[in-house]
Design a protein around this motif. Structure first.
Motif, short mmCIF file in Angstrom:
data_model
loop_
_atom_site.label_atom_id
_atom_site.label_comp_id
_atom_site.label_asym_id
_atom_site.label_seq_id
_atom_site.Cartn_x
_atom_site.Cartn_y
_atom_site.Cartn_z
N ASP A 38 -41.46 -2.23 1.17
CA ASP A 38 -40.84 -3.04 -0.07
C ASP A 38 -40.86 -2.21 -1.22
O ASP A 38 -40.16 -1.54 -1.94
N GLU A 39 -42.24 -1.57 -1.36
CA GLU A 39 -42.92 -0.26 -2.05
C GLU A 39 -42.18 0.78 -2.11
O GLU A 39 -41.84 1.60 -2.83
N ARG A 40 -41.11 1.25 -0.79
CA ARG A 40 -40.59 1.84 -1.15
C ARG A 40 -39.17 1.43 -1.30
O ARG A 40 -38.62 3.46 -2.45
N GLU A 41 -39.03 0.73 -0.88
CA GLU A 41 -37.16 0.51 -1.93
C GLU A 41 -37.18 0.71 -3.45
O GLU A 41 -36.79 1.05 -3.97
N CYS A 42 -38.79 0.06 -3.48
CA CYS A 42 -38.72 0.30 -5.13
C CYS A 42 -39.05 1.07 -6.29
O CYS A 42 -38.77 1.61 -7.01
N LEU A 43 -39.67 2.82 -5.00
CA LEU A 43 -39.96 3.65 -6.00
C LEU A 43 -38.66 4.18 -5.50
O LEU A 43 -38.40 5.42 -6.57
N LYS A 44 -37.43 3.75 -4.74
CA LYS A 44 -36.46 4.81 -4.35
C LYS A 44 -35.49 4.02 -5.40
O LYS A 44 -34.86 4.67 -6.82
N ASN A 45 -36.05 3.09 -5.75
CA ASN A 45 -35.07 2.10 -7.36
C ASN A 45 -35.32 2.79 -8.18
O ASN A 45 -34.35 3.03 -9.05
N GLU A 46 -36.61 3.15 -9.02
CA GLU A 46 -37.16 3.25 -9.79
C GLU A 46 -36.70 5.12 -10.09
O GLU A 46 -36.70 5.68 -11.35
N ARG A 47 -36.68 6.35 -8.75
CA ARG A 47 -36.51 7.21 -8.87
C ARG A 47 -35.27 7.16 -9.36
O ARG A 47 -34.56 8.46 -9.84
N LYS A 48 -34.07 6.73 -8.63
CA LYS A 48 -32.66 6.23 -9.24
C LYS A 48 -32.38 5.92 -10.48
O LYS A 48 -31.65 7.15 -11.67
N ARG A 49 -33.13 5.06 -10.93
CA ARG A 49 -33.31 5.02 -12.88
C ARG A 49 -33.86 6.02 -13.36
O ARG A 49 -33.24 6.47 -14.38
N ILE A 50 -35.02 6.10 -13.00
CA ILE A 50 -35.15 7.53 -13.55
C ILE A 50 -33.94 9.08 -13.93
O ILE A 50 -34.24 9.55 -14.38
#
Length: 146
Positions: A38-50
């Motif tokens: 879940d944290e990896r998915e959140c980080l992936k989404n945050e990286r994409k948004r950034i």
């Protein structure tokens, strides 16, 4: 026999406790792995948004720079047109007095001053040519055809 049975029961209880510990550890590991996913998915989404935010900022900044460069280019082109007009006007306006002298029939005066007049016009035309070369422009860039 009773001793043996109790011994087997204790061994069985020990094995059950060990199995329970193993099952609890596996449950904890699965929960931790799920949390990590879940944290990896959140980080992936945050990286994409950034990345999208950065791309948007770069696009806005490059558009702003494009507009700024275009405005600067337009101002420079307008300035160059005015300078060229002034230089051409200077060359052309110097011909009017010479035409007046010729029209009055004073050929001798015209002939006497022709060399100086041509020398000065040559300097003016040289200045126009140097100016065009100095700004690295072609005439149709300054004054568009049509």
């Amino acid at each position: 026999m009773l001793k043996e049975t109790r011994k087997r029961e204790r061994a069985c209880i020990e094995r059950e406790k060990r199995c329970d510990r193993i099952l609890r550890r596996e449950a904890v590991l699965e929960a931790d792995e799920s949390r990590v996913r879940d944290e990896r998915e959140c980080l992936k989404n945050e990286r994409k948004r950034i990345r999208e935010d950065i791309a948007e900022q770069v696009e806005r900044e490059s558009e702003r720079m494009r507009r700024c460069l275009k405005e600067s280019s337009d101002r420079q082109r307008e300035r160059d047109r005015r300078i060229l007009f002034a230089l051409c006007l200077g060359v052309c306006s110097s011909m009017v007095p010479m035409l007046a002298v010729v029209m009055q029939g004073r050929w001798q005066t015209f002939a006497d001053s022709l060399f100086d007049w041509l020398h000065m016009r040559g300097k003016q035309l040289t200045a126009v040519g140097q100016w065009l070369a100095g700004i690295n422009a072609r005439l149709n860039e300054i004054i568009p055809s049509g």
